[in-house]
Design an enzyme around this catalytic site. Structure first.
Site, PDB file in Angstrom:
ATOM      1  N   ASP A  87       3.517   5.343  -7.651  1.00  0.00           N
ATOM      2  CA  ASP A  87       2.940   4.714  -6.455  1.00  0.00           C
ATOM      3  C   ASP A  87       2.084   3.505  -6.805  1.00  0.00           C
ATOM      4  O   ASP A  87       1.244   3.575  -7.705  1.00  0.00           O
ATOM      5  CB  ASP A  87       2.035   5.724  -5.729  1.00  0.00           C
ATOM      6  CG  ASP A  87       2.835   6.807  -5.022  1.00  0.00           C
ATOM      7  OD1 ASP A  87       3.916   6.506  -4.501  1.00  0.00           O
ATOM      8  OD2 ASP A  87       2.359   7.964  -4.998  1.00  0.00           O
ATOM      9  N   HIS A 118       6.133   3.052  -4.413  1.00  0.00           N
ATOM     10  CA  HIS A 118       5.780   3.061  -2.989  1.00  0.00           C
ATOM     11  C   HIS A 118       4.609   2.118  -2.756  1.00  0.00           C
ATOM     12  O   HIS A 118       3.674   2.070  -3.549  1.00  0.00           O
ATOM     13  CB  HIS A 118       5.400   4.473  -2.529  1.00  0.00           C
ATOM     14  CG  HIS A 118       4.705   4.475  -1.207  1.00  0.00           C
ATOM     15  ND1 HIS A 118       5.380   4.248  -0.031  1.00  0.00           N
ATOM     16  CD2 HIS A 118       3.404   4.615  -0.868  1.00  0.00           C
ATOM     17  CE1 HIS A 118       4.515   4.268   0.973  1.00  0.00           C
ATOM     18  NE2 HIS A 118       3.312   4.485   0.490  1.00  0.00           N
ATOM     19  N   HIS A 171       0.676   7.458  10.708  1.00  0.00           N
ATOM     20  CA  HIS A 171      -0.713   7.336  11.159  1.00  0.00           C
ATOM     21  C   HIS A 171      -0.899   7.875  12.566  1.00  0.00           C
ATOM     22  O   HIS A 171      -2.006   8.032  13.038  1.00  0.00           O
ATOM     23  CB  HIS A 171      -1.167   5.880  11.083  1.00  0.00           C
ATOM     24  CG  HIS A 171      -1.109   5.351   9.683  1.00  0.00           C
ATOM     25  ND1 HIS A 171      -0.038   4.620   9.210  1.00  0.00           N
ATOM     26  CD2 HIS A 171      -1.949   5.501   8.642  1.00  0.00           C
ATOM     27  CE1 HIS A 171      -0.251   4.328   7.937  1.00  0.00           C
ATOM     28  NE2 HIS A 171      -1.396   4.848   7.573  1.00  0.00           N
TER      29      HIS A 171
END
Ligand code: GLN
Ligand code: ZN
EC number: 2.1.1.14
Length: 756
Positions: free
Chosen positions: A600, A642, A695
């Site tokens: 990541d 990511h 979110h």
């Protein structure tokens, strides 16, 4: 020679403000009680500053939520949806920040974004075309009076008019923000007049945008603003920070201000330039002690650097922190369990005040006993650091060659090998790593930390969670699984705790936004990985299924950006050391049978320098660090990375140069607009644009996700596409996640039917 404190952290050394705020927000205390805590904190912090020899205490650095928001309130720039009937008060500010209407219902909070290149978030002012600025909130003036009542000389500190406008966003019809400047300047003049009436001498007006490369109209705005404020009955200390302003030297040196503050930590070379241009009636504040780190200053070296200018300027030189101390933890004294070797390298905000005094001591009385002691401490500290160096790590970095940064074969060859090995369907589905961190999981961790659960019990319970997480993914029909990260509290801390050269404090908190604080790891020494960090968990998870389970690591660039990193070696070198540690882990994972490994890098873009002209140099070493971490594997090992929401247009070449086999990114909020960058550039490798906005608690429908995938397929060849959520799912509940992922898999199947 005055000492200049640009601002002090407000949260308190035991996060008193955080706890008082949250109590108030929960309705468990009165506003008067909250004010009591705040007043006590201000009093303590001013007292510390005065005790260290600071002549004028900063006022206005205290904020209940954010100093930019306090300024917006002062200027009467509060969105209508939060405003309410009566005058602006503290509750109005909380409504702006926390998204409430005066009636108590939801009203979207003002946007929050990072303050320049720091990890502090400010509330973005919302300005309308017919905005009228006028003094509408008294906090600044009240606090000036409060400091004066305690017997202190108050120096108000606030964001200057041009930077304020620059950071604001326009709402309603599109218009040029600078059209609001004349009216804004009137309000600033009123504010300065109020300060003057209170008996204030100096006001710190901050224009951090000077560190940016400004267009001509913004440069002109700086001139216009300070010409307009010239008649104020206070002295203006024009304050810059976070970078060099040398490129605006002619502009800045011509301004009719009484003083100038420079950040000489990020850009020491500015000193001579501006000192030479200083007018006889101006003072120069030299920001020599780093306001945004945790490391003890090399006071002796600072004095060497500024000694000759100090002799020339005499009392016209002030000694300051580089920027407000807001970004430093508060007080080292409450760290009682630190290793002495680490402790002696540290200085938090309170200790930094003493460093300012030490700089003055060395400049003014270099032969004194006190001065000699200061120098000896610096020498001893550097000696100890040199002793602690890890020769093995240093040699390993020195021996790196270009080949260490490159995969064995080019992407297309790797892709073919990987396709044969994994036989993934068109549009493979996956997730970003974490699954819900339930209260049960957090409870396990806290009981384990308290010693109520043994290591074996804790591991067994987490294995149970992992088994459940794998089962659920299998039922959902996801193609490439993850183990769920249940054992991780935080994606950087988890690795930091296992790396040599990285340390942690107990109370080293810094404010991120509002009551939210973070406690970054301290990278204080050469970094290495004594033993495998994630292999056991990855192997356990992989043993539960024949489908591939991704190994999950945090990348070197992100670990670096989310830590306080040492400053005696370059960030590039630290990133390289971190990359080698991660590389060792990647290789171990591969050797343990993990075929797909995600590294990541959500903070990759955050590291971009303020000046665009410096971007390429950063991108070069950051890309290299990632490549080094990833390149130790054979072709058939598939490397993913990511990134969270990022503007990719201007960095896409660097993203491609990272050469990850697959990148997953956050795109659903922008409705795949972000993919334009990948389209125009013809991004060569595979991409998973997020189709599920994690979110939001809402379940995205099958149709909505089909639509997003189709949109993506217009921009990127479908054979290159993966299907996944925007980011990790740890903040969501299983009730939210399961239906959303079910729809995601259904949407993918629908498209496979259509396209396959
Ligand atoms: N693997 C991490 C997670 O899923 C990534 C988090 C992030 O991008 N910030 O939680
Ligand atoms: Zn993310």
């Amino acid at each position: 020679m005055q000492l200049n404190s640009l601002g002090f952290p407000r949260i308190g050394r035991r996060r008193e403000l955080k706890f008082a705020l949250e109590k108030y927000w929960r309705g468990e205390s009165t506003q008067a009680e909250l004010h009591e805590v705040a007043k006590e904190l201000r009093r303590t912090h001013w007292q510390w500053q005065v005790a260290a020899g600071i002549e004028q205490v900063p006022v206005g650095d205290f904020a209940f939520y954010d100093q930019v928001l306090t300024l917006s309130a002062t200027l009467n720039a509060i969105p209508d949806r939060h405003r309410g009937e009566g005058a602006i008060d503290l509750d109005t500010l909380f409504r702006v920040a926390r998204g409430r209407a005066p009636t108590g219902t939801d009203a979207p909070a003002s946007e929050m974004t990072k303050y320049f290149n720091t990890n502090y978030h400010y509330l973005v002012p919302e300005l309308k075309q017919d905005q009228v600025f006028s003094i509408a909130y008294e906090q600044f003036f009240d606090e000036v009076a409060e400091a004066q009542a305690l017997g202190y000389q108050a120096k108000p500190v606030l964001l200057g008019p041009v930077s304020y406008l620059y950071l604001a966003k326009t709402v309603g019809q599109d218009f040029d923000k600078l059209s609001l400047l004349p009216n804004l300047l009137k309000a600033y003049a009123d504010i300065l007049a109020r300060f003057a009436a209170q008996g204030v001498t100096w006001v710190q007006l901050e224009e951090p945008i000077l560190a940016l490369e400004l267009t001509a109209d913004w440069q002109a705005a700086i001139s216009e603003a300070y010409q307009a404020l010239k008649t104020a009955q206070v002295k203006i200390l024009l304050t810059s920070y976070y970078g060099s302003i040398s490129h605006h030297q002619a502009l800045v040196s011509a301004l009719p201000v009484a003083g100038l503050h420079l950040d000489l930590v990020t850009a020491p070379e500015q000193l001579a330039l501006f000192a030479n241009a200083l007018r006889a009636d101006q003072i120069l504040s030299a920001g020599v002690v780093n306001g945004r780190n945790v490391w003890a200053a090399e006071v002796d070296l600072i004095v060497e650097r500024i000694g000759s200018v100090a002799r020339d300027l005499g009392a016209r030189l002030w000694i300051g922190s580089s920027c407000s101390l807001l970004h430093s933890p508060v007080d080292l004294e409450v760290e009682t369990t630190l290793a002495p070797t680490l402790r002696q390298q540290l200085a938090f905000a309170k200790q930094k005040l003493l460093e300012l005094a030490n700089v003055r001591q060395l400049l003014q009385a270099p032969e004194s006993v006190a001065a000699k002691e200061i120098v000896n401490t610096c020498l001893a500290r550097r000696e100890a650091k040199a002793q602690a160096a890890d020769a093995k790590v240093i040699a390993r970095v020195a021996a790196l060659t270009q080949a260490d940064y490159e995969r064995v074969s080019e992407f297309t060859e790797r892709q073919a090998v990987q396709q044969r090995k994994y036989r993934l369907p068109l549009l493979p589905t996956t997730t970003i790593g974490s699954f819900p961190q339930t209260p049960a999981i957090r409870g396990l961790r806290s009981r384990w930390r308290k010693g109520e659960l043994s290591d074996a019990q804790y591991t067994e319970q987490l294995q149970q969670v992992t088994r459940d997480t794998i089962d659920r993914q299998l039922k959902l029909g996801i193609d490439v699984l993850v183990h769920g990260e249940a054992e991780r509290n935080d994606m950087v801390e988890y690795f930091g705790e296992q790396l040599e050269g990285v340390g942690f404090t107990k109370n080293g908190w810094v404010q991120s936004y509002g009551s939210r604080c973070v406690k970054p790891p301290l990278i204080y020494g050469d970094v290495s990985r004594p033993k495998a960090m994630t292999v056991d968990w990855a192997v356990f998870a992989q043993s539960l299924t024949d489908k591939p389970v991704k190994g999950m690591l945090t990348g070197p660039v992100t670990i670096l950006h989310w830590s306080f990193a040492r400053e005696d070696i370059s960030r590039d070198t630290i990133a390289t050391q971190l990359a080698l540690a991660i590389r060792d882990e990647v290789v171990d994972l591969q050797n343990a049978g993990i075929g797909i490994i995600q590294i990541d890098e959500p903070a990759f873009r955050e590291g971009l320098p303020l000046k665009q002209s410096e971007w390429q140099a950063y991108l070069d070493w950051a890309v290299n660090a990632f490549k080094l971490s990833a390149a130790g594997v054979v072709d058939e090992t598939q490397i993913h990375t990511h990134m969270c929401y990022s503007e990719f247009n201007d960095t896409i070449a660097a993203i491609a140069a990272m050469d990850a086999d697959v990148i997953t990114i956050e795109t659903s909020r922008s409705r795949m607009e972000l993919l334009n960058a990948f389209e125009d550039f013809e991004y060569p490798n595979e991409i998973g644009p997020g189709v599920y906005d994690i979110h939001s608690p809402n379940t995205p429908s099958v149709e909505a996700m089909v639509h997003l995938i189709e949109k993506a397929a217009q921009k990127v060849p479908v054979r290159q596409l993966w299907v996944n959520p925007d980011c990790g799912l740890k903040t969501r509940t299983w009730d939210e996640v399961e239906p959303a992922l079910k729809n995601m898999v259904d949407a993918t199947r629908e498209l496979r039917r259509r396209l396959g």
